[in-house]
Design a protein around this motif. Structure first.
Motif, PDB file in Angstrom:
ATOM      1  N   TYR A  68      28.205   3.710 -34.383  1.00 49.70           N
ATOM      2  CA  TYR A  68      27.121   4.666 -34.169  1.00 49.70           C
ATOM      3  C   TYR A  68      25.779   3.981 -33.963  1.00 49.70           C
ATOM      4  CZ  TYR A  68      29.795   8.931 -35.083  1.00 49.70           C
ATOM      5  OH  TYR A  68      30.683   9.979 -34.999  1.00 49.70           O
ATOM      6  N   ALA A  69      25.584   2.815 -34.564  1.00 47.50           N
ATOM      7  CA  ALA A  69      24.310   2.108 -34.457  1.00 47.50           C
ATOM      8  C   ALA A  69      24.237   1.215 -33.228  1.00 47.50           C
ATOM      9  CB  ALA A  69      24.079   1.265 -35.715  1.00 47.50           C
ATOM     10  N   ALA A  70      25.297   1.165 -32.447  1.00 44.55           N
ATOM     11  CA  ALA A  70      25.352   0.263 -31.291  1.00 44.55           C
ATOM     12  C   ALA A  70      24.158   0.489 -30.379  1.00 44.55           C
ATOM     13  CB  ALA A  70      26.653   0.476 -30.520  1.00 44.55           C
ATOM     14  N   GLY A  71      23.477  -0.596 -30.093  1.00 40.39           N
ATOM     15  CA  GLY A  71      22.336  -0.511 -29.205  1.00 40.39           C
ATOM     16  C   GLY A  71      22.574  -1.238 -27.898  1.00 40.39           C
ATOM     17  N   GLY A  72      23.722  -1.782 -27.712  1.00 43.09           N
ATOM     18  CA  GLY A  72      24.030  -2.526 -26.501  1.00 43.09           C
ATOM     19  C   GLY A  72      24.743  -3.805 -26.879  1.00 43.09           C
ATOM     20  N   GLY A  73      25.263  -4.471 -25.885  1.00 42.33           N
ATOM     21  CA  GLY A  73      25.954  -5.717 -26.135  1.00 42.33           C
ATOM     22  C   GLY A  73      27.326  -5.507 -26.736  1.00 42.33           C
ATOM     23  N   LEU A  74      27.593  -6.237 -27.826  1.00 39.10           N
ATOM     24  CA  LEU A  74      28.914  -6.263 -28.433  1.00 39.10           C
ATOM     25  C   LEU A  74      28.857  -5.661 -29.831  1.00 39.10           C
ATOM     26  CD1 LEU A  74      31.826  -7.437 -28.055  1.00 39.10           C
ATOM     27  CD2 LEU A  74      30.977  -9.479 -29.202  1.00 39.10           C
ATOM     28  N   VAL A  75      29.834  -4.830 -30.162  1.00 39.24           N
ATOM     29  CA  VAL A  75      29.925  -4.236 -31.494  1.00 39.24           C
ATOM     30  C   VAL A  75      31.124  -4.876 -32.200  1.00 39.24           C
ATOM     31  CG1 VAL A  75      30.211  -2.116 -32.816  1.00 39.24           C
ATOM     32  CG2 VAL A  75      28.998  -2.057 -30.623  1.00 39.24           C
ATOM     33  N   PRO A  76      30.862  -5.764 -33.198  1.00 36.40           N
ATOM     34  CA  PRO A  76      31.983  -6.372 -33.926  1.00 36.40           C
ATOM     35  C   PRO A  76      32.516  -5.414 -34.992  1.00 36.40           C
ATOM     36  CG  PRO A  76      29.919  -7.304 -34.681  1.00 36.40           C
ATOM     37  CD  PRO A  76      29.581  -6.319 -33.595  1.00 36.40           C
ATOM     38  N   VAL A  77      33.807  -5.157 -34.972  1.00 38.05           N
ATOM     39  CA  VAL A  77      34.449  -4.270 -35.946  1.00 38.05           C
ATOM     40  C   VAL A  77      35.735  -4.919 -36.446  1.00 38.05           C
ATOM     41  CG1 VAL A  77      33.495  -2.160 -34.920  1.00 38.05           C
ATOM     42  CG2 VAL A  77      35.716  -2.999 -34.169  1.00 38.05           C
ATOM     43  N   LEU A  78      36.232  -4.433 -37.550  1.00 39.80           N
ATOM     44  CA  LEU A  78      37.504  -4.920 -38.075  1.00 39.80           C
ATOM     45  C   LEU A  78      38.666  -4.025 -37.684  1.00 39.80           C
ATOM     46  CD1 LEU A  78      36.622  -6.134 -41.675  1.00 39.80           C
ATOM     47  CD2 LEU A  78      37.259  -7.510 -39.711  1.00 39.80           C
ATOM     48  N   LEU A  79      38.368  -2.750 -37.421  1.00 39.93           N
ATOM     49  CA  LEU A  79      39.438  -1.782 -37.197  1.00 39.93           C
ATOM     50  C   LEU A  79      39.373  -1.151 -35.812  1.00 39.93           C
ATOM     51  CD1 LEU A  79      39.081   0.101 -40.597  1.00 39.93           C
ATOM     52  CD2 LEU A  79      40.768  -1.650 -40.021  1.00 39.93           C
ATOM     53  N   THR A  80      40.527  -1.071 -35.188  1.00 37.00           N
ATOM     54  CA  THR A  80      40.661  -0.337 -33.932  1.00 37.00           C
ATOM     55  C   THR A  80      41.402   0.971 -34.227  1.00 37.00           C
ATOM     56  OG1 THR A  80      42.820  -1.287 -33.422  1.00 37.00           O
ATOM     57  CG2 THR A  80      40.869  -2.510 -32.639  1.00 37.00           C
ATOM     58  N   GLY A  81      41.483   1.830 -33.236  1.00 33.42           N
ATOM     59  CA  GLY A  81      42.266   3.057 -33.409  1.00 33.42           C
ATOM     60  C   GLY A  81      43.710   2.758 -33.769  1.00 33.42           C
ATOM     61  N   ALA A  82      44.270   1.698 -33.186  1.00 34.22           N
ATOM     62  CA  ALA A  82      45.655   1.315 -33.497  1.00 34.22           C
ATOM     63  C   ALA A  82      45.791   0.855 -34.940  1.00 34.22           C
ATOM     64  CB  ALA A  82      46.128   0.216 -32.546  1.00 34.22           C
ATOM     65  N   ASP A  83      44.774   0.154 -35.443  1.00 32.70           N
ATOM     66  CA  ASP A  83      44.807  -0.285 -36.845  1.00 32.70           C
ATOM     67  C   ASP A  83      44.828   0.910 -37.793  1.00 32.70           C
ATOM     68  OD1 ASP A  83      44.678  -3.024 -36.157  1.00 32.70           O
ATOM     69  OD2 ASP A  83      42.483  -2.943 -36.083  1.00 32.70           O
ATOM     70  N   VAL A  84      44.036   1.920 -37.480  1.00 31.23           N
ATOM     71  CA  VAL A  84      44.000   3.123 -38.314  1.00 31.23           C
ATOM     72  C   VAL A  84      45.352   3.828 -38.249  1.00 31.23           C
ATOM     73  CG1 VAL A  84      42.903   5.371 -38.682  1.00 31.23           C
ATOM     74  CG2 VAL A  84      41.498   3.384 -38.046  1.00 31.23           C
ATOM     75  N   GLN A  85      45.906   3.914 -37.056  1.00 25.66           N
ATOM     76  CA  GLN A  85      47.195   4.583 -36.872  1.00 25.66           C
ATOM     77  C   GLN A  85      48.312   3.857 -37.619  1.00 25.66           C
ATOM     78  OE1 GLN A  85      48.192   5.279 -32.766  1.00 25.66           O
ATOM     79  NE2 GLN A  85      50.350   5.535 -33.216  1.00 25.66           N
ATOM     80  N   ASP A  86      48.233   2.534 -37.688  1.00 30.90           N
ATOM     81  CA  ASP A  86      49.332   1.734 -38.244  1.00 30.90           C
ATOM     82  C   ASP A  86      49.192   1.404 -39.726  1.00 30.90           C
ATOM     83  OD1 ASP A  86      50.421   1.736 -35.710  1.00 30.90           O
ATOM     84  OD2 ASP A  86      49.674  -0.263 -35.201  1.00 30.90           O
ATOM     85  N   VAL A  87      48.092   1.796 -40.356  1.00 32.63           N
ATOM     86  CA  VAL A  87      47.891   1.413 -41.755  1.00 32.63           C
ATOM     87  C   VAL A  87      48.987   2.020 -42.633  1.00 32.63           C
ATOM     88  CG1 VAL A  87      46.355   3.329 -42.387  1.00 32.63           C
ATOM     89  CG2 VAL A  87      46.186   1.152 -43.593  1.00 32.63           C
ATOM     90  N   ALA A  88      49.407   1.255 -43.626  1.00 27.27           N
ATOM     91  CA  ALA A  88      50.413   1.722 -44.595  1.00 27.27           C
ATOM     92  C   ALA A  88      49.886   1.379 -45.987  1.00 27.27           C
ATOM     93  CB  ALA A  88      51.752   1.038 -44.357  1.00 27.27           C
ATOM     94  N   PHE A  89      49.904   2.349 -46.865  1.00 22.39           N
ATOM     95  CA  PHE A  89      49.393   2.160 -48.220  1.00 22.39           C
ATOM     96  C   PHE A  89      50.534   2.028 -49.214  1.00 22.39           C
ATOM     97  CE2 PHE A  89      46.072   4.789 -46.128  1.00 22.39           C
ATOM     98  CZ  PHE A  89      45.064   3.831 -46.113  1.00 22.39           C
ATOM     99  N   ARG A  90      50.270   1.273 -50.279  1.00 22.52           N
ATOM    100  CA  ARG A  90      51.215   1.190 -51.391  1.00 22.52           C
ATOM    101  C   ARG A  90      51.276   2.532 -52.095  1.00 22.52           C
ATOM    102  NH1 ARG A  90      47.796  -3.326 -52.601  1.00 22.52           N
ATOM    103  NH2 ARG A  90      46.682  -1.981 -54.047  1.00 22.52           N
ATOM    104  N   ARG A  91      52.361   2.732 -52.804  1.00 20.00           N
ATOM    105  CA  ARG A  91      52.478   3.891 -53.689  1.00 20.00           C
ATOM    106  C   ARG A  91      51.623   3.618 -54.930  1.00 20.00           C
ATOM    107  NH1 ARG A  91      53.918   6.783 -50.034  1.00 20.00           N
ATOM    108  NH2 ARG A  91      56.034   6.786 -49.284  1.00 20.00           N
ATOM    109  N   ALA A  92      51.141   4.676 -55.544  1.00 23.90           N
ATOM    110  CA  ALA A  92      50.392   4.544 -56.796  1.00 23.90           C
ATOM    111  C   ALA A  92      51.296   3.906 -57.845  1.00 23.90           C
ATOM    112  CB  ALA A  92      49.910   5.918 -57.256  1.00 23.90           C
ATOM    113  N   PRO A  93      50.713   3.220 -58.816  1.00 28.07           N
ATOM    114  CA  PRO A  93      51.530   2.613 -59.878  1.00 28.07           C
ATOM    115  C   PRO A  93      52.376   3.665 -60.598  1.00 28.07           C
ATOM    116  CG  PRO A  93      49.250   1.863 -60.014  1.00 28.07           C
ATOM    117  CD  PRO A  93      49.287   2.967 -58.995  1.00 28.07           C
TER     118      PRO A  93
END
Length: 132
Positions: A68-93
């Motif tokens: 949202y703050a992108a003002g031009g150039g390159l926006v470095p991120v850790l997550l792509t849409g595919a990363d969000v789609q593919d995330v898997a969480f552990r079960r609660a203890p």
């Protein structure tokens, strides 16, 4: 429930050629991610590990703020849409009820749609998103 506090909406900056970058309407904001609260898993179900989900949502919030703050150039991120789609969480203890899986999965579907729409809109304004 996410232990999130308040954040601020990101500003807008000029894209390539001085055009003003405007995010697509209807997507989630970083504040939406910060304020989301999930119910507990139904009795007899463990649900998702709350700490792991919260840590992932912290990253989602940070990445959305960068987009949202992108003002031009390159926006470095850790997550792509595919990363969000593919995330898997552990079960609660064992012995604990974590977050309701259906609620978390439904919210992540919305996060994934938002990330894809933002990345598409940024690209249309000559702003590249790159994994760091």
């Amino acid at each position: 429930m996410s232990g999130y506090g308040e954040g601020s909406a990101a500003g807008r900056g000029p894209g390539e050629g001085g055009a003003t970058w405007r995010p697509p309407a209807g997507g989630l904001t970083p504040d939406d991610v910060r304020s989301i609260q999930f119910g507990k898993a139904p009795f007899g179900r463990r649900g998702y590990d709350e700490e792991q989900v919260d840590a992932f949502l912290d990253q989602v919030e940070e990445d959305l703020r960068a987009r949202y703050a992108a003002g031009g150039g390159l926006v470095p991120v850790l997550l792509t849409g595919a990363d969000v789609q593919d995330v898997a969480f552990r079960r609660a203890p064992w012995g604990r009820r974590g977050y309701n899986e259906e609620e978390v999965d439904s919210f992540l579907d919305e996060v994934q749609r938002t990330v894809v729409a933002l990345d598409r809109a940024l690209a249309e304004h000559g702003i590249a998103v790159s994994k760091r």
